[in-house]
Design an enzyme around this catalytic site. Structure first.
Site, PDB file in Angstrom:
ATOM      1  N   SER A  29      49.766   0.734 -20.478  1.00  0.00           N
ATOM      2  CA  SER A  29      48.488   1.394 -20.759  1.00  0.00           C
ATOM      3  C   SER A  29      47.833   1.822 -19.451  1.00  0.00           C
ATOM      4  O   SER A  29      47.820   1.067 -18.473  1.00  0.00           O
ATOM      5  CB  SER A  29      47.560   0.429 -21.492  1.00  0.00           C
ATOM      6  OG  SER A  29      46.268   0.996 -21.554  1.00  0.00           O
ATOM      7  N   VAL A  30      47.242   3.029 -19.456  1.00  0.00           N
ATOM      8  CA  VAL A  30      46.521   3.483 -18.259  1.00  0.00           C
ATOM      9  C   VAL A  30      45.197   2.740 -18.118  1.00  0.00           C
ATOM     10  O   VAL A  30      44.541   2.835 -17.078  1.00  0.00           O
ATOM     11  CB  VAL A  30      46.242   5.011 -18.315  1.00  0.00           C
ATOM     12  CG1 VAL A  30      47.516   5.802 -18.390  1.00  0.00           C
ATOM     13  CG2 VAL A  30      45.302   5.371 -19.467  1.00  0.00           C
ATOM     14  N   ASN A  69      46.855  12.505 -18.429  1.00  0.00           N
ATOM     15  CA  ASN A  69      46.653  13.212 -19.689  1.00  0.00           C
ATOM     16  C   ASN A  69      46.285  12.280 -20.851  1.00  0.00           C
ATOM     17  O   ASN A  69      45.678  12.712 -21.821  1.00  0.00           O
ATOM     18  CB  ASN A  69      47.951  13.981 -20.005  1.00  0.00           C
ATOM     19  CG  ASN A  69      47.994  14.506 -21.404  1.00  0.00           C
ATOM     20  OD1 ASN A  69      47.368  15.520 -21.694  1.00  0.00           O
ATOM     21  ND2 ASN A  69      48.718  13.816 -22.289  1.00  0.00           N
ATOM     22  N   SER A 122      37.425  18.176 -20.377  1.00  0.00           N
ATOM     23  CA  SER A 122      37.249  18.771 -21.705  1.00  0.00           C
ATOM     24  C   SER A 122      35.971  19.597 -21.711  1.00  0.00           C
ATOM     25  O   SER A 122      35.019  19.307 -20.963  1.00  0.00           O
ATOM     26  CB  SER A 122      37.138  17.637 -22.720  1.00  0.00           C
ATOM     27  OG  SER A 122      36.565  18.142 -23.900  1.00  0.00           O
ATOM     28  N   TYR A 147      32.851  10.285 -24.462  1.00  0.00           N
ATOM     29  CA  TYR A 147      33.934  11.175 -24.054  1.00  0.00           C
ATOM     30  C   TYR A 147      33.422  12.198 -23.020  1.00  0.00           C
ATOM     31  O   TYR A 147      34.066  12.443 -21.994  1.00  0.00           O
ATOM     32  CB  TYR A 147      34.447  11.866 -25.318  1.00  0.00           C
ATOM     33  CG  TYR A 147      35.648  12.754 -25.149  1.00  0.00           C
ATOM     34  CD1 TYR A 147      36.897  12.226 -24.842  1.00  0.00           C
ATOM     35  CD2 TYR A 147      35.541  14.130 -25.337  1.00  0.00           C
ATOM     36  CE1 TYR A 147      38.007  13.049 -24.722  1.00  0.00           C
ATOM     37  CE2 TYR A 147      36.641  14.957 -25.228  1.00  0.00           C
ATOM     38  CZ  TYR A 147      37.873  14.417 -24.918  1.00  0.00           C
ATOM     39  OH  TYR A 147      38.970  15.230 -24.804  1.00  0.00           O
ATOM     40  N   ALA A 183      43.807  22.676 -27.664  1.00  0.00           N
ATOM     41  CA  ALA A 183      45.116  22.742 -28.308  1.00  0.00           C
ATOM     42  C   ALA A 183      45.095  21.951 -29.609  1.00  0.00           C
ATOM     43  O   ALA A 183      44.313  21.007 -29.769  1.00  0.00           O
ATOM     44  CB  ALA A 183      46.181  22.164 -27.374  1.00  0.00           C
ATOM     45  N   ARG A 217      46.736  15.722 -32.288  1.00  0.00           N
ATOM     46  CA  ARG A 217      46.145  14.663 -33.096  1.00  0.00           C
ATOM     47  C   ARG A 217      44.637  14.532 -32.831  1.00  0.00           C
ATOM     48  O   ARG A 217      43.864  14.200 -33.711  1.00  0.00           O
ATOM     49  CB  ARG A 217      46.883  13.369 -32.740  1.00  0.00           C
ATOM     50  CG  ARG A 217      46.421  12.160 -33.469  1.00  0.00           C
ATOM     51  CD  ARG A 217      47.318  11.003 -33.157  1.00  0.00           C
ATOM     52  NE  ARG A 217      47.087  10.465 -31.818  1.00  0.00           N
ATOM     53  CZ  ARG A 217      47.472   9.246 -31.428  1.00  0.00           C
ATOM     54  NH1 ARG A 217      48.106   8.468 -32.284  1.00  0.00           N
ATOM     55  NH2 ARG A 217      47.244   8.821 -30.221  1.00  0.00           N
TER      56      ARG A 217
HETATM   57  P1  NAD Z   1      47.162  13.277 -28.323  1.00  0.00           P
HETATM   58  O1  NAD Z   1      46.478  12.204 -29.058  1.00  0.00           O
HETATM   59  O2  NAD Z   1      48.143  14.097 -29.058  1.00  0.00           O
HETATM   60  O3  NAD Z   1      47.863  12.684 -27.034  1.00  0.00           O
HETATM   61  C1  NAD Z   1      47.293  11.682 -26.277  1.00  0.00           C
HETATM   62  C2  NAD Z   1      48.354  10.652 -26.004  1.00  0.00           C
HETATM   63  O4  NAD Z   1      47.815   9.680 -25.105  1.00  0.00           O
HETATM   64  C3  NAD Z   1      48.811   9.906 -27.239  1.00  0.00           C
HETATM   65  O5  NAD Z   1      50.197  10.049 -27.409  1.00  0.00           O
HETATM   66  C4  NAD Z   1      48.422   8.464 -26.991  1.00  0.00           C
HETATM   67  O6  NAD Z   1      49.348   7.516 -27.500  1.00  0.00           O
HETATM   68  C5  NAD Z   1      48.361   8.406 -25.491  1.00  0.00           C
HETATM   69  N1  NAD Z   1      47.492   7.331 -25.028  1.00  0.00           N
HETATM   70  C6  NAD Z   1      46.288   6.961 -25.502  1.00  0.00           C
HETATM   71  N2  NAD Z   1      45.808   5.918 -24.824  1.00  0.00           N
HETATM   72  C7  NAD Z   1      46.725   5.603 -23.900  1.00  0.00           C
HETATM   73  C8  NAD Z   1      46.787   4.612 -22.886  1.00  0.00           C
HETATM   74  N3  NAD Z   1      45.801   3.736 -22.711  1.00  0.00           N
HETATM   75  N4  NAD Z   1      47.869   4.585 -22.087  1.00  0.00           N
HETATM   76  C9  NAD Z   1      48.876   5.464 -22.248  1.00  0.00           C
HETATM   77  N5  NAD Z   1      48.869   6.403 -23.208  1.00  0.00           N
HETATM   78  C10 NAD Z   1      47.797   6.486 -24.025  1.00  0.00           C
HETATM   79  O7  NAD Z   1      46.016  14.212 -27.730  1.00  0.00           O
HETATM   80  P2  NAD Z   1      46.034  15.518 -26.819  1.00  0.00           P
HETATM   81  O8  NAD Z   1      45.144  16.498 -27.439  1.00  0.00           O
HETATM   82  O9  NAD Z   1      47.404  15.919 -26.470  1.00  0.00           O
HETATM   83  O10 NAD Z   1      45.259  14.989 -25.541  1.00  0.00           O
HETATM   84  C11 NAD Z   1      45.742  15.030 -24.230  1.00  0.00           C
HETATM   85  C12 NAD Z   1      44.565  15.077 -23.279  1.00  0.00           C
HETATM   86  O11 NAD Z   1      43.893  16.340 -23.407  1.00  0.00           O
HETATM   87  C13 NAD Z   1      43.518  14.028 -23.510  1.00  0.00           C
HETATM   88  O12 NAD Z   1      43.054  13.545 -22.274  1.00  0.00           O
HETATM   89  C14 NAD Z   1      42.414  14.778 -24.220  1.00  0.00           C
HETATM   90  O13 NAD Z   1      41.139  14.185 -24.037  1.00  0.00           O
HETATM   91  C15 NAD Z   1      42.512  16.109 -23.552  1.00  0.00           C
HETATM   92  N6  NAD Z   1      41.908  17.213 -24.275  1.00  0.00           N
HETATM   93  C16 NAD Z   1      42.513  17.714 -25.396  1.00  0.00           C
HETATM   94  C17 NAD Z   1      41.927  18.775 -26.029  1.00  0.00           C
HETATM   95  C18 NAD Z   1      42.578  19.404 -27.203  1.00  0.00           C
HETATM   96  O14 NAD Z   1      42.087  20.451 -27.664  1.00  0.00           O
HETATM   97  N7  NAD Z   1      43.668  18.842 -27.694  1.00  0.00           N
HETATM   98  C19 NAD Z   1      40.715  19.301 -25.602  1.00  0.00           C
HETATM   99  C20 NAD Z   1      40.129  18.772 -24.469  1.00  0.00           C
HETATM  100  C21 NAD Z   1      40.745  17.729 -23.815  1.00  0.00           C
END
Ligand code: NAD
Length: 913
Positions: free
Chosen positions: A566-567, A593, A645, A658, A690, A693
């Site tokens: 875990s990060v 990420n 974000s 957040y 994007a 989930r």
């Molecule tokens: P996602 O939920 O598909 O992927 C996030 C991944 O991080 C998951 O697979 C999860 O298991 C992993 N994760 C969570 N906690 C963790 C931990 N403590 N240690 C290791 N892994 C962990 O979501 P996503 O949309 O792909 O998000 C990726 C990043 O982009 C995130 O930081 C999110 O805040 C950011 N973001 C996404 C969007 C969007 O539109 N999807 C918008 C703004 C920011």
């Protein structure tokens, strides 16, 4: 300790595809196809050995104090003058001091290493303190010749001294023989080469081993004590065999840069050595050998200081900045090897008046203009009267070097009628930051590269050649700072990550998964980290998401390992980085990420949910980036991505935790960008949109369709690549739309009289001015952001023409006057000690303590000052009298502030001179 204290390199931007030589001349010399692979560097038409030496030396002197350099050795076999000290021209272009010892080392390919040995001896003997050694060559060959393929143009510079040594000199050994493998009888243009086999068998493979063995005996060492063996030899098999004969396995032998540059003559041993230093780690031991009528062998040990050397282009950077061409005719024309009709205009007289060249030498060769000591306005050329219409002071111009001042294009034109070796002739107005402008030629670009506002840098170039008298005239031209991306994009070069190792956190799904897959496709070995928890971070986690992505990468022929830490904890962050080191031995790229969501409005936001989100996003980035940064610093290379974000950048209802975490990441980046800069570590932040989930129930379903994470990945990959020039920027990306977000600051206003505290009513009246973003600027760091404040109060901004008070004022006098200048009524609650360390003949150390409304001045050093101010004596007097602007002094390096920077601003408030 004696040794190398800095290095620099320069490979000209142009590269000729070797196959184009064969394509043009293969009908005549079919055998050259055997060596027609890769590319060779070649000079632009306005470059030669001298201009390259200046470019490499400027690179070497970045961040160095030039004043006490007391030696300059220029080493080359292609110097433009047989009787005029060529090193003298380089010295003038670099604005080095007049009392240095300058020499040309020439007539052998070993000139570079010999110059270096002499410089090291001079420093060791105490005769010289700091010597700049620069080696450069631009050799001509006949066409359709093996050597035309093998040779390249380039230069390298090394600064030798005894403080700040990055590579300690441990000894050298030289043998000298009149072994004539080739020669260039004067006044011939081309080398005459003897039979290759003889040169290989009796030259390279006997003489280099003899010098190296001699050095080993002298220092009682062996090849086991060498980590890097650097020696030029363009015969590929011989290069390998010599190393083998001396017991050096291939991994110890430094690549001779044949594929990407070619052999740069007398410069090549130093070019390769600089390239080795760029990759070296503290403790590495480097053996350097230079061949030519014998051989010099030198031995160095790299020190910890190498980690503190500020970033520079070096050989690596100039190899990355390139424009590849297959225009062989252009190559010949640029080297003056074919004659073209230049037209009647080209017949205009080009005789140089030596009287003018002498009188204006600093202006012509050093690009030194003037700066008005009264109002601070810079101008080029320097004249008797200040150009500032509000000043017009007479005889107030002080020398001001423009060569390193950042500049941009104010106007430009392409002139097809002007005489030019590379039409159209491009010229225009260049505007310097801080003031000053002039009409300049543009070079190393095409017309289509230019736009108004484009950043340029000044470059020392050939201006004209007086063929009748054999004289080359030099001046400075403007080179647009094309991002490597722009250059690479033009050549359609792929973004690759071969030999690089990337860590992507949260790569088991969503955006991270796509980043990991794309990085692996382009050659990176990837650590796929994912805890595999629920969307809100709950649950014990699962190995399957990370494992599945690793399987996908492997199925596509890539390399990857999974990591499930875990990060959210420091131990987890360390374990993730350790996984990269264990599996692949290094880390080049980190994409932070991983993410979770626990959305609630502020009123319902329990500490547990606040903390969980902070731990993954903000603390998580810190946990992983810190150990990664340490490893990257050791390698002097790194690319880091943070993920913010729109919720943080602009706000989003119901996401206080957040938003705060995501905006905190911007602060983290803003400082890492400064700390990583000199180690070639770049950090940027992505704000993605994007369908994943995290967004499945936030974004409308029809939009989710169009929001594939694949649209975000290209920008992230570019920011992770070696060619990425940006550091500390924020980009939005989604659906194929990309833009930049930035923090900008308005120009603001000063309210009330200087020193008077304005009323809230005055603030209300001036609110329009305070909140205006018209003319807003982006600041590179906190100090620069204080600039306008300091400027507003700086006495230097007082009306031009005011009488200066500096006459007769001394540093000691200023400190005597401090109690009288102290404004006790403004010192309520202030508790500070300012330490002043003033260098120069009338300097010294004083400290000023302000406490309980009183001020005390004492000579000497305080044990724990709040803020330390370091300046030269003259500059300090000028600062106090208002002749020198505080911000300009700070950014120009004349004023150094250590300790609490904010408190230094109290000086303006507490003392009135
Ligand atoms: P996602 O939920 O598909 O992927 C996030 C991944 O991080 C998951 O697979 C999860 O298991 C992993 N994760 C969570 N906690 C963790 C931990 N403590 N240690 C290791 N892994 C962990 O979501 P996503 O949309 O792909 O998000 C990726 C990043 O982009 C995130 O930081 C999110 O805040 C950011 N973001 C996404 C969007 C969007 O539109 N999807 C918008 C703004 C920011």
């Amino acid at each position: 300790m004696i040794g190398i204290t800095s290095y620099g390199g320069y490979i000209p931007r142009l590269r000729l595809d070797r196959m184009s030589i064969y394509q043009a001349m293969g009908w005549f010399a079919p055998a050259i196809v055997m060596v027609a692979q890769g590319e060779r560097s070649f000079c632009n038409w306005d470059e030669d050995a001298l201009t390259m030496a200046v470019a490499a030396s400027r690179d070497c002197l970045s961040g160095q104090d030039k004043r006490d350099i007391d030696g300059l050795f220029l080493c080359s076999t292609t110097l433009p003058f047989s009787d005029r000290l060529n090193a003298g021209v380089v010295k003038a272009a670099l604005n080095l001091n007049d009392r240095l010892h300058a020499s040309d080392f020439t007539s052998t390919l070993r000139a570079g290493t010999s110059g270096l040995v002499e410089a090291l001896s001079a420093v060791r003997s105490g005769d010289r303190r700091r010597v700049l050694v620069t080696a450069t060559d631009r050799r001509l060959t006949k066409t359709a010749y093996f050597y035309e393929m093998w040779f390249g143009d380039g230069a390298a510079s090394l600064l030798v001294g005894e403080t700040g040594v990055i590579a300690e000199y441990l000894g050298s050994y030289t043998v000298t023989y009149d072994f004539v493998d080739h020669y260039r009888g004067s006044p011939r243009l081309y080398d005459y080469m003897w039979e290759e086999r003889w040169v290989r068998d009796l030259g390279y493979s006997r003489i280099i081993p003899e010098a190296v063995s001699g050095l080993f005996d002298k220092l009682s060492i062996s090849m086991d004590d060498v980590d890097r063996f650097v020696f030029p030899c363009f015969f590929k098999a011989e290069h390998r065999n010599i190393a083998k004969k001396l017991g050096a396995p291939p991994e110890k032998v430094m690549d001779n840069l044949h594929d990407v540059c070619g052999e740069t003559g007398a410069a090549h041993p130093l070019v390769m050595f600089v390239h080795a230093l760029e990759e070296a780690r503290p403790g590495d031991r480097i053996l350097l050998a230079g061949f030519g009528q014998g051989c010099d062998a030198l031995y160095f040990r790299v020190t910890d200081e190498i980690l503190n050397l500020p970033a520079r282009a070096g050989i690596k950077g100039s190899l990355a900045r390139k424009k590849r061409t297959d225009n062989y005719a252009k190559f010949l024309k640029f080297r003056d090897l074919i004659q073209t009709e230049m037209g009647i205009r080209a017949e205009a007289p080009t005789q140089t008046a030596m009287t003018v060249l002498w009188r204006k030498r600093d202006m012509i060769l050093g690009l030194v203009g003037g700066k008005c000591s009264r109002c601070g306005t810079p101008q080029f050329p320097r004249m008797d009267i200040c150009v500032n219409p509000e000043c017009r002071a007479v005889h107030t111009q002080e020398p001001y070097a423009f060569s390193s001042v950042p500049a941009h294009v104010k106007s430009f034109t392409g002139d097809l009628l002007a005489v030019s070796v590379d039409p159209p002739g491009i010229y225009g107005m260049v505007q310097f930051e801080g003031g000053g402008r002039f009409m300049a030629d543009f070079t190393d670009c095409e017309l289509s590269d230019l736009r108004v506002g484009q950043q340029v840098t000044m470059s020392f170039r050939r201006r004209y050649t007086d063929r009748e008298r054999g004289f080359t005239g030099y001046f400075w031209k403007a080179v647009p700072l094309l991002e490597p991306k722009e250059e690479g994009a033009k050549q359609g070069e792929a973004v690759r990550f071969d030999d690089q190792v990337a860590v992507v956190t949260g790569a088991g799904a969503g955006l991270g998964r796509v980043y990991a897959l794309e990085l692996a496709k382009r050659g990176a070995r990837v650590v796929v980290n994912d805890l595999g928890g629920a969307r809100d971070g709950s649950g014990g986690g699962s190995a399957s998401p990370a494992d599945m992505v690793v399987e996908e990468i492997k199925a596509a022929g890539g390399e990857a390992v999974a990591n499930y830490d875990s990060v959210a904890t420091p131990e987890g962050g360390q374990a993730i980085v350790d996984a990269a080191i264990q599996a692949f031995g290094r880390i080049d790229i980190l994409i932070n990420n991983a993410g979770i969501l626990r959305d609630k409005t502020l009123a319902k936001m329990e500490p547990e949910n606040w903390k969980a989100v902070m731990d993954v996003h903000l603390n998580g980035a810190y946990h992983v980036t810190r150990p990664a940064f340490v490893k990257m610093r050791e390698n002097r290379y790194g690319r880091i991505i943070l993920t913010t974000s729109a919720a943080g950048l602009y706000g989003n209802f119901g996401q206080t935790n957040y938003s705060a975490a995501k905006m905190g990441l911007i602060g983290l980046m803003n400082t890492i960008k400064l700390e990583g800069d000199k180690h070639n570590i770049k950090i940027n932040t992505i704000a993605p949109v994007a369908a994943t989930r995290l967004t499945e129930d936030i974004l409308p379903p029809d939009l989710l369709e169009k929001l594939k994470p694949e649209f975000v990945a290209p920008l992230v990959l570019y920011l992770c690549s070696e060619r990425c020039p940006v550091n500390g920027a924020i980009y939005n990306a989604g659906m194929g739309y990309y833009n930049r977000a930035a923090i900008v600051t308005g120009p603001g206003t000063l309210i009330g009289k200087e020193g008077e505290i304005p009323s809230p009513e005055a603030i209300a009246t001036n609110m329009a001015k305070i909140k205006s973003l018209k003319g807003a600027e982006e600041y590179p760091n906190a100090t620069a952001a204080f600039g306008p404040m300091l400027d507003a109060f700086s006495p230097g901004k007082k009306a031009a023409g005011a009488e200066t008070e500096s006459k007769g004022l001394t540093v000691a006098g200023i400190f005597e006057g401090i109690p009288a200048a102290f404004q006790a009524d403004r010192a309520a609650g202030v508790d500070v000690t300012f330490q002043f360390d003033i260098s120069g003949g009338s300097g010294g150390s004083w400290y000023v303590t302000v406490k309980d409304g009183a001020c005390e001045v004492a000579e000497g050093s305080h044990g724990s000052p709040t803020t330390t101010i370091k300046m030269g004596d003259d500059d300090f007097v000028k600062l106090i009298t208002g002749e020198l602007n505080a911000m300009n002094a700070f950014t120009g390096g004349k004023l150094r502030i250590e300790g609490d920077l904010m408190k230094s601003q109290l000086i303006e408030k507490l003392f009135k001179f």
